[in-house]
Scaffold this motif. Sequence first.
Motif, mmCIF file in Angstrom:
data_model
loop_
_atom_site.group_PDB
_atom_site.id
_atom_site.type_symbol
_atom_site.label_atom_id
_atom_site.label_comp_id
_atom_site.label_asym_id
_atom_site.label_seq_id
_atom_site.Cartn_x
_atom_site.Cartn_y
_atom_site.Cartn_z
ATOM 1 N N ASP A 114 -3.606 -0.682 -5.050
ATOM 2 C CA ASP A 114 -4.448 -1.478 -4.148
ATOM 3 C C ASP A 114 -5.835 -0.842 -4.068
ATOM 4 O O ASP A 114 -6.058 0.110 -3.327
ATOM 5 N N ASN A 115 -6.774 -1.382 -4.852
ATOM 6 C CA ASN A 115 -8.134 -0.863 -4.932
ATOM 7 C C ASN A 115 -9.087 -1.957 -4.444
ATOM 8 O O ASN A 115 -9.192 -3.016 -5.075
ATOM 9 N N PRO A 116 -9.789 -1.762 -3.330
ATOM 10 C CA PRO A 116 -10.641 -2.823 -2.757
ATOM 11 C C PRO A 116 -11.662 -3.404 -3.729
ATOM 12 O O PRO A 116 -11.859 -4.621 -3.771
ATOM 13 N N GLU A 117 -12.309 -2.559 -4.531
ATOM 14 C CA GLU A 117 -13.312 -3.054 -5.471
ATOM 15 C C GLU A 117 -12.657 -3.867 -6.583
ATOM 16 O O GLU A 117 -13.154 -4.931 -6.973
ATOM 17 N N PHE A 118 -11.538 -3.387 -7.101
ATOM 18 C CA PHE A 118 -10.785 -4.139 -8.117
ATOM 19 C C PHE A 118 -10.366 -5.481 -7.535
ATOM 20 O O PHE A 118 -10.521 -6.527 -8.180
ATOM 21 N N ASN A 119 -9.832 -5.475 -6.306
ATOM 22 C CA ASN A 119 -9.392 -6.714 -5.656
ATOM 23 C C ASN A 119 -10.554 -7.698 -5.515
ATOM 24 O O ASN A 119 -10.400 -8.909 -5.755
ATOM 25 N N ARG A 120 -11.723 -7.185 -5.120
ATOM 26 C CA ARG A 120 -12.887 -8.061 -4.926
ATOM 27 C C ARG A 120 -13.305 -8.714 -6.244
ATOM 28 O O ARG A 120 -13.544 -9.932 -6.298
ATOM 29 N N LEU A 121 -13.377 -7.928 -7.295
ATOM 30 C CA LEU A 121 -13.748 -8.468 -8.606
ATOM 31 C C LEU A 121 -12.725 -9.491 -9.095
ATOM 32 O O LEU A 121 -13.089 -10.525 -9.672
ATOM 33 N N PHE A 122 -11.451 -9.182 -8.852
ATOM 34 C CA PHE A 122 -10.397 -10.108 -9.274
ATOM 35 C C PHE A 122 -10.545 -11.447 -8.553
ATOM 36 O O PHE A 122 -10.436 -12.515 -9.164
ATOM 37 N N GLU A 123 -10.797 -11.401 -7.257
ATOM 38 C CA GLU A 123 -10.904 -12.629 -6.469
ATOM 39 C C GLU A 123 -12.103 -13.473 -6.896
ATOM 40 O O GLU A 123 -12.030 -14.700 -6.913
ATOM 41 N N VAL A 124 -13.207 -12.822 -7.251
ATOM 42 C CA VAL A 124 -14.375 -13.562 -7.738
ATOM 43 C C VAL A 124 -14.076 -14.189 -9.098
ATOM 44 O O VAL A 124 -14.324 -15.379 -9.329
ATOM 45 N N SER A 125 -13.506 -13.403 -10.008
ATOM 46 C CA SER A 125 -13.236 -13.904 -11.367
ATOM 47 C C SER A 125 -12.190 -15.009 -11.365
ATOM 48 O O SER A 125 -12.224 -15.899 -12.211
ATOM 49 N N ALA A 126 -11.270 -14.957 -10.405
ATOM 50 C CA ALA A 126 -10.180 -15.942 -10.353
ATOM 51 C C ALA A 126 -10.679 -17.351 -10.096
ATOM 52 O O ALA A 126 -9.963 -18.324 -10.368
ATOM 53 N N LEU A 127 -11.893 -17.487 -9.595
ATOM 54 C CA LEU A 127 -12.472 -18.808 -9.314
ATOM 55 C C LEU A 127 -13.319 -19.328 -10.470
ATOM 56 O O LEU A 127 -13.782 -20.471 -10.434
ATOM 57 N N LEU A 148 -4.590 -8.477 -15.460
ATOM 58 C CA LEU A 148 -5.330 -7.885 -14.343
ATOM 59 C C LEU A 148 -4.633 -8.100 -13.010
ATOM 60 O O LEU A 148 -4.703 -7.251 -12.114
ATOM 61 N N GLN A 149 -3.905 -9.221 -12.873
ATOM 62 C CA GLN A 149 -3.211 -9.479 -11.612
ATOM 63 C C GLN A 149 -2.074 -8.485 -11.358
ATOM 64 O O GLN A 149 -1.585 -8.375 -10.236
ATOM 65 N N LEU A 150 -1.692 -7.729 -12.381
ATOM 66 C CA LEU A 150 -0.672 -6.694 -12.203
ATOM 67 C C LEU A 150 -1.155 -5.547 -11.326
ATOM 68 O O LEU A 150 -0.353 -4.759 -10.821
ATOM 69 N N LEU A 151 -2.484 -5.449 -11.147
ATOM 70 C CA LEU A 151 -3.059 -4.390 -10.311
ATOM 71 C C LEU A 151 -3.778 -4.952 -9.091
ATOM 72 O O LEU A 151 -4.431 -4.204 -8.357
ATOM 73 N N TYR A 152 -3.665 -6.248 -8.863
ATOM 74 C CA TYR A 152 -4.289 -6.879 -7.695
ATOM 75 C C TYR A 152 -3.436 -6.589 -6.460
ATOM 76 O O TYR A 152 -2.245 -6.913 -6.417
ATOM 77 N N GLY A 153 -4.037 -5.931 -5.467
ATOM 78 C CA GLY A 153 -3.296 -5.444 -4.305
ATOM 79 C C GLY A 153 -2.371 -6.448 -3.645
ATOM 80 O O GLY A 153 -1.185 -6.162 -3.422
ATOM 81 N N PRO A 154 -2.855 -7.664 -3.294
ATOM 82 C CA PRO A 154 -1.985 -8.642 -2.631
ATOM 83 C C PRO A 154 -0.800 -9.111 -3.471
ATOM 84 O O PRO A 154 0.105 -9.765 -2.955
#
Length: 563
Positions: A480-493, A462-468
């Motif tokens: 770089d998809n804001p909703e994808f990025n948001r979900l990734f950041e939540v799941s990463a914790l 999934l980090q292959l599509l994380y904007g940062p």
Amino acid sequence: NLNEKILTLAVTAEIKGMDPIYANDVYSSNEVARIYEGLLQYHYLKRPYTLIPNLADEMPTVSKDSLIYTFKIKKGVLFHDDAAFPGGIGRELVAADFVYSIKRLADPKLQSLGWWLLQGKLVGLDDWRKKYAEEDKVDYSEVVEGVQALDKYTLQFKLKKSFPQFLYALAMPFTYAVSKEVVEKYGKEFLNHPIGTGPFILPVFTQSNKIIYTKNPKFRDKFYPSDASEEFNTPYYLADAGKKIPFVEKIVVNIMKEQQPRWLNFGKGKIDVIGIPKDNFEAAITPDRALTDGMAKKGIELIKNISLDVTYIAFNHDDPLFKNVYLRRAMSMAYDPVASNKLFYNDLAVVAQSLVPPGIAGNIKGYTNPYVGPNIEGAKKMLAKAGYGGGLGLPEIVYDTASATVSRQMGEFFKKQMAKIGIKIKVVTNPWPQLQEKITKRKVQVFGIAWGADYPDAENFLQLLYGPNRSPGANGSGYDNPEFNRLFEVSALMQDSPERTALYEKMYRIAAEQMPWIFGVHRQNFILRHGFLKNYVASDFDQGSAQYLNIDLKEKAEILKKL
């Protein structure tokens, strides 16, 4: 040579260098791991994949809030002998070597290809990187709270926030230990002078068609495992249990881009293990997917391995053309992964519906992506919806790929698929290091590539599509998809849980619907080994595996007579 244990291997691409912080592809990381080592590694004979200490003396102590990890470093581990050290004698590894190595990974002047792994993870490290991006010289002596040597053999990491995959990161080549003295002595040539603590030595690396490693005569006492998962609890895998490793005196790695030379050399016993080339599959494997009698009589063995990977064709999302989701969907619907599977993978792979492979949480079993082809009529309608009916008004699109024969064939296959809906493709081939450089520098439009897991967690896909994470991070497409990025950041914790899996599945669906790539397949490997090669295990995490392999010279002499 029947008097010396020599492991003979073949790889399909050039090795771009031996610096761990640039080892972002399977070819470079496997070679780096013959020389360098990390704090942790995967148990050679256990599934599911299990982390164990390597240069760490034991697994770390972890604070109650899971933010502080404290390691004890093995005592008595020596770097290889080299002129960089006083008297040319390799010194002892200490905790400060890991602090230095992590800072090299973060150093803004070096533009590491693995910085994405720890970006935003360790207290003060991002600030240190940002500060020295604007200075002429980087100060490695400046204390960074998130990675410190508490004493000679004690290393401590402090995380800014929970990072459930942190220990996996410490088994990856990006975080392997290097020596400051060696880096400073060789400067820009350090990538060609690999001096680590590992089981094999390569005094100087040169870009040629052969790499020859020799056994490290000062390698510490490290032993072949005595415990194993059920599938490896057999005499073949445990005959060497408890014995000191490595077993072989040399490793010879042949760079062979083309399939037929690899196949012919394997047939002569000049290569010990090989993935079966597509054009030779029927000569080795029966219709019911077993080894042919002819192969078996030669003492050849078959190993099957389902890979944690995905192949794909990526769009460069910096290109305004590919902001158009209907164009991306149209191209995916025109592409035929079923035919590709038959042509290039002997119909053994699984057609990918999104990016997470089967076998790990986050893959949705039974999910069907409506934008995965072949669907030519649907593709034509979607292309018209994109504003390019019949391909009119659409400029020629450049597809970059590697220069090996199969890669070229895949490029031509893609070109023919796109022509069915009026899209013109120009195929450009590149040596592997140059293709990677073009992707990193955003100098590609569309490119064919694959990703194999760095660790057994969907987050790594999934980090292959994380904007940062855009290049030089692992997000080579720049999606770089804001909703994808948001979900990734939540799941990463989050620790592994049904709640985290649900977020992974949401991202899986977003990728499927938005088509940031054209999804290819999840591969299954059919591997042949000669009977004289002992202890061979097919793994998604091959780094360091050569130290466990053994050659039975008596059996080799007998098998060579049959070839």
